[in-house]
Every structure is written in C-alpha cells, then in structure tokens.
Design a protein around this motif. Structure first.
Motif, PDB file in Angstrom:
ATOM      1  N   PRO A 175      11.923  -7.254 -38.211  1.00 27.32           N
ATOM      2  CA  PRO A 175      12.278  -8.336 -37.274  1.00 27.32           C
ATOM      3  C   PRO A 175      11.170  -8.587 -36.243  1.00 27.32           C
ATOM      4  O   PRO A 175      10.479  -7.641 -35.827  1.00 27.32           O
ATOM      5  CB  PRO A 175      13.555  -7.824 -36.610  1.00 27.32           C
ATOM      6  N   TYR A 210      12.479 -16.068 -36.392  1.00 32.30           N
ATOM      7  CA  TYR A 210      12.907 -15.387 -35.164  1.00 32.30           C
ATOM      8  C   TYR A 210      14.139 -14.501 -35.375  1.00 32.30           C
ATOM      9  O   TYR A 210      14.337 -13.532 -34.662  1.00 32.30           O
ATOM     10  CB  TYR A 210      13.214 -16.418 -34.063  1.00 32.30           C
ATOM     11  N   GLU A 211      14.991 -14.876 -36.310  1.00 38.20           N
ATOM     12  CA  GLU A 211      16.264 -14.156 -36.479  1.00 38.20           C
ATOM     13  C   GLU A 211      16.104 -12.967 -37.417  1.00 38.20           C
ATOM     14  O   GLU A 211      15.470 -13.075 -38.464  1.00 38.20           O
ATOM     15  CB  GLU A 211      17.339 -15.104 -37.051  1.00 38.20           C
ATOM     16  N   PRO A 212      16.708 -11.808 -37.071  1.00 39.90           N
ATOM     17  CA  PRO A 212      16.634 -10.649 -37.972  1.00 39.90           C
ATOM     18  C   PRO A 212      17.586 -10.809 -39.159  1.00 39.90           C
ATOM     19  O   PRO A 212      18.407 -11.731 -39.182  1.00 39.90           O
ATOM     20  CB  PRO A 212      17.086  -9.481 -37.078  1.00 39.90           C
ATOM     21  N   ASP A 213      17.497  -9.917 -40.128  1.00 43.59           N
ATOM     22  CA  ASP A 213      18.401  -9.939 -41.278  1.00 43.59           C
ATOM     23  C   ASP A 213      19.848  -9.758 -40.840  1.00 43.59           C
ATOM     24  O   ASP A 213      20.124  -9.269 -39.735  1.00 43.59           O
ATOM     25  CB  ASP A 213      18.030  -8.810 -42.263  1.00 43.59           C
ATOM     26  N   ALA A 214      20.766 -10.080 -41.747  1.00 45.05           N
ATOM     27  CA  ALA A 214      22.201 -10.066 -41.422  1.00 45.05           C
ATOM     28  C   ALA A 214      22.717  -8.681 -41.063  1.00 45.05           C
ATOM     29  O   ALA A 214      23.689  -8.553 -40.313  1.00 45.05           O
ATOM     30  CB  ALA A 214      22.998 -10.619 -42.608  1.00 45.05           C
ATOM     31  N   GLU A 217      21.013  -6.448 -35.649  1.00 41.91           N
ATOM     32  CA  GLU A 217      21.392  -7.230 -34.459  1.00 41.91           C
ATOM     33  C   GLU A 217      20.432  -6.902 -33.326  1.00 41.91           C
ATOM     34  O   GLU A 217      19.934  -5.780 -33.222  1.00 41.91           O
ATOM     35  CB  GLU A 217      22.839  -6.906 -34.049  1.00 41.91           C
ATOM     36  N   VAL A 218      20.155  -7.898 -32.498  1.00 40.83           N
ATOM     37  CA  VAL A 218      19.279  -7.681 -31.350  1.00 40.83           C
ATOM     38  C   VAL A 218      20.150  -7.511 -30.113  1.00 40.83           C
ATOM     39  O   VAL A 218      20.952  -8.387 -29.773  1.00 40.83           O
ATOM     40  CB  VAL A 218      18.292  -8.860 -31.160  1.00 40.83           C
ATOM     41  N   CYS A 223      16.091  -4.274 -31.574  1.00 46.01           N
ATOM     42  CA  CYS A 223      16.787  -4.552 -32.828  1.00 46.01           C
ATOM     43  C   CYS A 223      17.410  -3.269 -33.378  1.00 46.01           C
ATOM     44  O   CYS A 223      16.721  -2.248 -33.514  1.00 46.01           O
ATOM     45  CB  CYS A 223      15.812  -5.137 -33.848  1.00 46.01           C
TER      46      CYS A 223
END
Length: 950
Positions: A175, A210-214, A217-218, A223
């Motif tokens: 991420p 910008y978004e991490p994998d499912a 979570e940030v 992360c």
C-alpha cells in the motif's frame, strides 16, 4: 528521476574475502532483469592467476584445472560492464561483490562502478520480516526457488534474481501509505533502497493507486491487516451420552479419524493409555503425574481428552508449556489435527502469551514520528510496517528483528504500566486485548509456565478462571516458579528507564511532555515548568549515582564471582554480612543514595503528572501521561527492589549477583529467589485446582516420583496415594536402536587431573568422530571445558575434513548452530547447558551422542548451595536427595537427544566413569530404557561402533 527498471544481479566466486590482499574472482554469474523479467544471462569461469585454496575448491567445486584455460578477469569484464551500463547493481551481500568488482576494474584500468546498488539481504530483511534466516539458501527454501548448485556463481545469481523479482513484486503490491513511511525511514539503509522506494512511490501516485487491498485497512496513517471480530463460543457441547472410551475407539483402528488426518499415523498403545489416564483424572478431580517416554505422542494424548472434557463439561482447560516455541509448535502442528478430529464440534483454542510479546500500536505510531539515524532502529520500524500488513496477532515471535531491534522492541511492546485501555485510539485494534478476548471465548487456552506464574502474581487478572490444567515439560515447573515468585533487577532496566525519561542526546519522554503541554495549555505549562526542570536535574544526578552504584557493585562482586551455567555469565551469592567490610559499606552507601534518588524522581514525576492530568487533555497528551505514570510506578518499584535486595535480608530467600562478562556494557543482574517454592506451589496453585496433569519425558528417578512430588509440594499426596503416578515407556526399541559405550581408558577427574581427562577426551572424541563421519553432538556441563576441547579437536579433525562447531565459539544461537550442523556433511557440534534438551535432530544427521560429564548442577550455584544448606539443616542427605535426582533428570533429557523416531539408530558415549564406579552411578543407568552397553577402551569400541552404525 530516472525509473529503476533495469537490474543486473551479480555473484562472484572468489579465492577468499579480501580483494585488496590478493584474493581474486574465479567465476562470474550475472542475470539481467528488465521490466520485471529475466532477459539475459552471462557466466564464465575466470583464471585468477593464483592457486585456488583447498577450502574454496571444496566449497565451490572449482579447481585449478577448471580455470587453467579460462579468460583472465580483464577479458571477462567487458561483457559484464556492457550489461551493467545504466543498470542497478544487485547482489546478495552487495558490498562483498562490489569490493571485488571495484578492485578488478581498478587493476584493469577502468573507472569504478558508480551506479545505484541494491543488497538483496537488506531488501529481504525489510520485506520478509518473518523469514527465519536471510542466507541465500534460507531464502531459496522459504520462497520455493530452485537453487541446485549453491556456491556456483551462475546458480547463486539466478536464485538471487528470482528473489529480487519476488521482492519487487511484493513492493509493487505494498500500500502507498506503507511505501511512504518506508521511504522516509530508509535514509540510513546501506544500499539504495530509499531510491527504489521513492521510484515506486512516484509510480503509485501517477497511477492514482491510493487505496490498499480489500484485506487491509489504514488506521491513523498506518496500514494494518484486517482481523476478524472475536466470535463468541458456539455453545455446542459434546453429547453427554457419548462416552470418552467410545470417542477414543473412533479415533484409532483402520478407519479411525487419526489415520485419516495424520499421514504416517502409527497406533501407539501408550498414547491411548495416556488419553484415558488424563480424562479419568479430570473426571475424578485428582492430580496426575505422568512420565511419557520419547515417541509416545504426548501432546495429542493430553490435548484430545482436554478438548473433549472442555466441550462436554463447558469448563476451561489451560495447557501450559515450558517455552513459547513449544506453544507455537503445538498451535501450528496439533491444532489442525484437533479441528479435523472434532469436525463441527471443533474446539475454540486460543494461544496466550505474556503481554510484552505483543506490539503496542499507540507506542509504535508515536515512535514513527521520532527522527533516528540508528540503522537497526530504522530497519526494525520498517520491518514492523511491512509486518503489520500481514500479522493478525502482533506477536513478536513472528518477526526477525536485528540485534539492535530487541532494544527498540522494549520501547514499543505492550505493558500494563503504559496502557490507556478503552481511552486508547488503538483499543479496538489492540493485539494484546484481542488475545485476551480470544482467551475469554476459548475452551482450551495454550500458554506457558512464565505467564501462569505472572497471572498468579497478578491475582489471576490475565488468564480466565480455570480449574483444570495440563503442565507439559513439568520438570521445569518449579524452576520457573522460583524465578517468577522471586525478583530480578538489571542495570540495563534502571539505566534504560532513566534514559527513556531524559536521554543524554535527543528528546526523551519528559522533553516530549514539556513540548506537548506548552502547545496545549499555558496554565498547565507554567504550573509544571519548575517541576520538569527539577526532574531534569534529579534524573541527571540519578544517572551518575546509579552508575557509581553499579560500578562499585561490579568491582565488589567481579573478583568473587564464579562461572555460571550460561556462556559469558559469572555469579556470586551474597548475604548482608558480606556487605560489612570496607567495600561492602561503600556499596551500601551507594545503594541508599540510589534508592533515595529513585524515590525523589518518582515523587517529582508524580507531581508533574498531577499538574497536567485532566479529562480535557488531548489524546496524544494522555498517551504521554500514561507513559509517565508507568515511569512513576517503575521508579518506586525499582527503589523498593534495590532496598529489599541489598539493604534487608529474608532467610527464606537466596540472593546473588550475575555479571554478563561478554558485554562491553557490563550488564549486571541482581536476583532474589525463594529457596523452596514447594509450599507456595501447593497453596497458590495445586490446592486451588480440581485436577492438574503434570507430564514430561523425564519426571521419575529410578522408577520413583518422590523427588518430583517433593519439589511440587505434593509429597504428602503421594504418601496418601491420593495423586496418580504413571510411567509410560517409550515405544522405541532401544535395545535395537541404541548402543551405550563407556570408554574405559578415560581417567576420573580427581584433584588436579582435569588436564589428563581433557587430553584423553579429545583423543577419544577424534577417533570416534572419524568412525562415525562426524554426525556427533557432544554435551558439556561446563563452558570452560568446551573451550579447552574446541581448538585441539578442531585441529585433529581438520585433516580428515570434519568440521567442529562450538556453542559460544561459532555463535550463541542454538537453532542456528543446529541448522549449520545438519547442513554440513561431516560435523561435530559441541554444546553446553541449552543443548541438553529441546534439540531435535532426527535421522542420520545425528548418529552419535557424547555425554562428557554427568550433569550435576555446580554445587556452588547460589540456589543449589542454599538448597543444600537447607537440606543439611533438616538432617537430609542433600547430595542423594537433591543433586543426584536433579542430575538424573537432566541426564535422561540429554540421552533423549539421540533417538527421535522409530527408525533412528545411534551410539551414546558416556565419558564420566562415575556412572560405573560410583555407588550412585547405577541410578543414572537404571533410569534409562533397557539397552546394550559396552565398557572397553576407545580403540576396542571403534569396530563395535562401526558395525553398529553399519
């Protein structure tokens, strides 16, 4: 900035390690990686124009004949330089290969290489924080990469290239927020990892990634891997109508569940007997001591009845092991089997460790904001950021920190003194509280002896209430009790606490609080300003006073200290009367000054806390204040401990100083331990439980449990026959699998004859090692004797190409030395105290075990000395009732290192003549399984050993 997409992975085989002292390249392997694919390979032998040493020839398989017609380095360089043009130079331990390249370029008249460098060791440490080892062979196995010709440059370069591709792929999927943190932290890294991270960061920003994998979570800009909520127990019970015997029958036999779910399962009658004994003890509410020989399969033999009982009776059962490693092993190896066996009724099993094993996210988040140039600290922070995207437990056992990272861990570990509990912004994600919640919902809790006693001291606030327990490796139970029901304080703890408050350089906790309160409330700052300034002065004075105290303590104890059981540790027992001479009075005065200053610092910090503390304080401030409150408690506790350990005396305790002589820091430990813990164990543990199962491979001495029951405070129950005792013999056929040899020419050690003993021992070990082709583990009771054997034995065996490894000589890590031993074709491993148990080397890797001396604990160890005196005061024979049984249990543990499976076969050499000459020696031999024994000179034993192993 130019995009880094071309990498040349290089490996050189060389004649040695020092290019500037004449060592030369003998083989080049290079792999060109572009656009995340291998596009070109180059390899060649190189004529070094010097002879290849025999050791290098053996290591690489490259000899003088093979390189005779190979090109010299100046002819081989143009092809390599063509590949390197505009590329990143990559190698495993890059600076080793770079030093050879630069030397070769210089001698051939080229400019030095000036492009970017990537070290795959460094990058692997960063991106594979859970990896056990970072050698090329370790990583190849861990990542399932074919590496069939280690120490051949083309094969090494190929394996390194595939490792690089794996690491680059992992970086691409990392991420963005983690990459950004890593980019900032990697400034002090040795190779150009920061440049690589910056390149990936820019690419991700351009792509809008910008978004991490499912599954991530940030949270507060860190992360984390998402975790499942802790579910409540299903409430499913095993039907009361089902009898345990019926259930056991369903496990065994041709169509049994164990055969179905355990490849290579063999029916072991002793395992079935143990299952029934454990269940019967739970049902009748009686304690049970059960010795289960090696190969019984005791883990499943107590886990299956424990789970059945917990599910059927809705009772919590606690399983306690000696070490965290055994906890892990049980959880990863045995839990899947249990889940398969119980199916829909699968047990809810939780693993619970001491609080300091878990990461505190609040402290870690705070530490990320601190600027640091220390390589180990920055690497540790970086590893943890990667680890947080993978871990569900936050357990330090999952991560391989560098040596300096152990110190950093203490800064960010969870602890009660600095916990904000529900006020913490990280509370819902807290790893420790998650483990506690899981334990609350579990039917079976797997923990360790240390935490069991920590829970006892914490009035049972850690482990959920339980009435049934299984104590595995029970022969350690009273020793762990002694440590935890006593006290230890180290110089490192005291100095570390004051350093954390106000370091000599850079900001500490007090500086952080001063800055935070100034920015939050002018009123609070004015009220606390004077107290903070006074605290700075007191802490500075406290550091000097405590250093002086430890310096005096060190000088006072150093001359009187004796070698301890552990390598590099010396010990000295002391009493109040020893502090009455001139030196002692100086120590007492320094201790009083230290105690007074710690109390003063504690009170001053308390007043700072009171002035600033308030419900309206921002959350960051609350975190700093809770840390400060933890320091207040530490100051008062350390003052109390110093007072109790050096200014008062309790006849029920033994006191000693331990010095770490390996460390330049001169670390000291003060110990205060109860001489006899049997009554405490009985009152605080056994009397409060319905049923406790105590099990181990070594509990009985000469077929009697008298010694163990005495240690556990259960001797009266044994006399009244109100505790069950069972010995289950090992299923192994020791008469067919083991030959005991006692070399009869070895002299006794009497008076000053240790030199003759060592000479004869070295000669005999060398002869046997040649016959067994190495594959030998030698167990010592003294590090000094190991040292005196190491060099002469190494010299003798060098000529026949048998390697000798020594604990403390070739490294202090038992697991690393054991791995090395297994990887070498012919090797003798010399081990001290920690090798007598827990070492598992099945198969032909270990064919010979040598026991140098009977493992009596040195009678001058403070605790042994105090216990012996106590026995003598009670008119008991301390040697026969304490020393011999203790040594027999250790001897049985050592003997158990050889045969680990039903197909193992080997020889046990006993070099201590007391085993046949002394009256008590029979007790040692009678405590072993029935086996074959020969007493002959070594020369006559050699053909017998060769025949036996053949």
């Amino acid at each position: 900035m130019k995009q880094l997409d071309t990498f040349v992975v290089v490996d050189f085989e060389t004649t040695g390690n020092r290019p500037k002292e004449g060592d030369r390249i003998i083989q080049i392997g290079a792999v060109l990686v572009r656009g995340r694919e291998i596009v070109e390979r180059f390899s060649t032998l190189v004529n070094p124009q010097v002879d290849i040493p025999p050791f290098i020839e053996k290591l690489t398989g490259i000899n003088n004949e093979m390189v005779a017609d190979a090109p010299p380095i100046e002819d081989a360089l143009p092809s390599l330089l063509k590949m390197l043009d505009g590329a990143v130079f990559v190698a495993h331990n890059v600076f080793f290969d770079l030093s050879f390249l630069q030397n070769a370029l210089n001698e051939a008249g080229y400019h030095p290489f000036s492009g970017p460098l990537i070290d795959t060791v460094e990058l692997s440490r960063l991106l594979l924080p859970g990896q056990e080892g970072y050698r090329l062979s370790d990583l190849s196995v861990g990542l399932d990469i074919l590496h069939d010709r280690p120490h051949q440059a083309d094969s090494d370069a190929e394996a390194t290239a595939y490792i690089l591709l794996h690491l680059l792929d992992k970086l691409e999927n990392m991420p963005l927020v983690t990459i950004q943190h890593l980019q900032r932290l990697s400034r002090p890294f040795h190779s150009d990892v920061q440049t690589l991270l910056s390149d990936i960061e820019q690419r991700k920003i351009r792509q809008g990634a910008y978004e991490p994998d499912a599954d991530l979570e940030v949270v507060h800009q860190i992360c984390l891997k998402k975790r499942k909520a802790v579910e409540k127990a299903s409430g499913q019970r095993i039907e009361e109508a089902m009898e345990f015997e019926t259930f056991i029958d369903s496990l065994f036999g041709e169509q049994g569940l164990l055969k179905e779910h355990m490849p290579g399962f063999e029916l072991r009658p002793a395992q079935v007997t143990m299952m029934k004994q454990v269940y019967d003890s739970f049902e009748s509410g009686r304690h049970l001591m059960i010795e289960a020989g090696t190969g019984t399969g005791k883990s499943l033999a107590y886990l299956i009845p424990a789970v059945f009982w917990a599910k059927r009776e809705e009772e919590t059962v606690v399983i306690s092991t000696h070490t965290i490693q055994l906890q892990e092993q049980m959880y990863t190896r045995d839990l899947p089997i249990l889940q398969a066996i119980f199916g829909d009724d699968a047990p809810r099993i939780s693993i619970l460790k001491g609080r300091n094993n878990y990461l505190c996210l609040r402290k870690f988040s705070h530490s990320l904001q601190e600027e640091h140039d220390n390589y180990d600290v920055q690497l540790s922070k970086s590893q943890m950021l990667v680890w947080l995207t993978e871990t569900e437990t936050g357990d330090v056992e999952e991560i391989s920190l560098p040596s300096g990272g152990q110190v950093y861990w203490k800064q960010v570990q969870s602890d009660a003194g600095s916990c904000l509990n529900r006020q913490c912004p990280w509370f819902s994600r807290c790893y420790y509280h998650q483990a506690r919640r899981q334990a609350q919902q579990a039917e079976v809790i797997v923990t360790n002896h240390s935490l069991l006693f920590t829970d006892m001291n914490a009035e049972h606030r850690i482990i959920p209430t339980y009435k049934y327990a299984v104590i595995d490796e029970a022969h350690h139970f009273d020793d762990v009790a002694s440590r935890h029901l006593g006290d230890t304080i180290s110089s490192y703890q005291l100095e570390g606490m004051l350093h954390r408050l106000h370091p000599d350089r850079g900001p500490g906790l007090l500086e952080e609080i001063e800055e935070a309160v100034r920015g939050w409330s002018v009123t609070s700052y004015e009220e606390s300003k004077h107290s903070i300034e006074t605290a700075y002065q007191q802490i500075h004075e406290g550091k000097e006073t405590i250093r002086e105290m430890y310096s005096l303590l060190y000088q006072w104890s150093h001359q009187r200290a004796r070698e301890g059981e552990e390598i590099g540790r010396t010990v000295m027992r002391y009493k109040q009367e020893n502090l009455e001479n001139r030196w002692g009075r100086a120590v007492v005065s320094a201790v009083r000054n230290s105690v007074d200053l710690l109390l003063a610092i504690g009170k001053k910090l308390e007043s700072i806390y009171a002035n600033i503390h308030g419900d309206d304080a921002p959350i960051g401030m609350k975190g700093l204040l809770i840390d400060l409150n933890g320091m207040v408690n530490d100051c008062l506790e350390y003052a109390s401990l110093l007072h109790d350990m050096l200014l008062t005396e309790d006849d029920g305790y033994v006191y000693w100083v331990e010095l770490d002589t390996r460390s330049t820091r001169r670390t000291m430990y003060l110990h205060r331990v109860p001489i006899d813990v049997s009554e405490l164990l009985r009152e605080r543990f056994f009397d409060k439980k319905e049923s406790v199962i105590l099990t181990s491979a070594t509990l009985s001495v000469n077929s009697s449990f008298a010694y163990a029951t005495e240690r556990f405070g259960l001797a009266d129950l044994l006399k009244e026959k109100s505790i069950e005792t069972v010995v289950l013999a090992s299923p192994f056929d020791y008469k067919k699998q083991t030959l005991i040899c006692i070399p009869s020419e070895i002299p006794n050690i009497k008076g000053g004859s240790e030199g003759h003993f060592v000479e004869a021992l070295i000669d005999s070990l060398a002869q046997v090692a040649v016959t067994t082709k190495g594959r030998m583990l030698v167990l010592f009771t003294s590090y000094a004797m190991l040292r005196s054997v190491y060099e002469p034995l190494k010299e003798k065996l060098k000529e026949v190409e048998i390697t000798v490894l020594g604990h403390g000589m070739d490294g202090a890590s038992r697991s690393k030395l054991t791995k090395q031993f297994r990887s070498l074709p012919a090797c003798v491993l010399l081990g001290t105290s920690s090798f007598w148990e827990g070492v598992d080397i099945p198969g032909e890797d270990l064919s010979c075990l040598a026991i140098v001396r009977l493992p009596f604990v040195p009678p001058n160890h403070p605790l042994v000395e105090a216990r012996n005196q106590q026995f003598e005061e009670q008119n008991k024979n301390a040697f026969m009732q304490l020393s011999v049984p203790q040594a027999v249990l250790r001897f049985k543990q050592g003997f158990g290192r050889l045969v680990r499976t039903s197909t193992d076969r080997g020889v046990v050499l006993i070099y201590d003549r007391r085993v046949i000459d002394a009256r008590y020696g029979r007790v040692f031999l009678k405590s072993l399984p029935e086996t074959n024994m020969l007493v002959k000179p070594t020369a006559e034993l050699l053909p017998e050993i060769a025949d036996w192993l053949a």
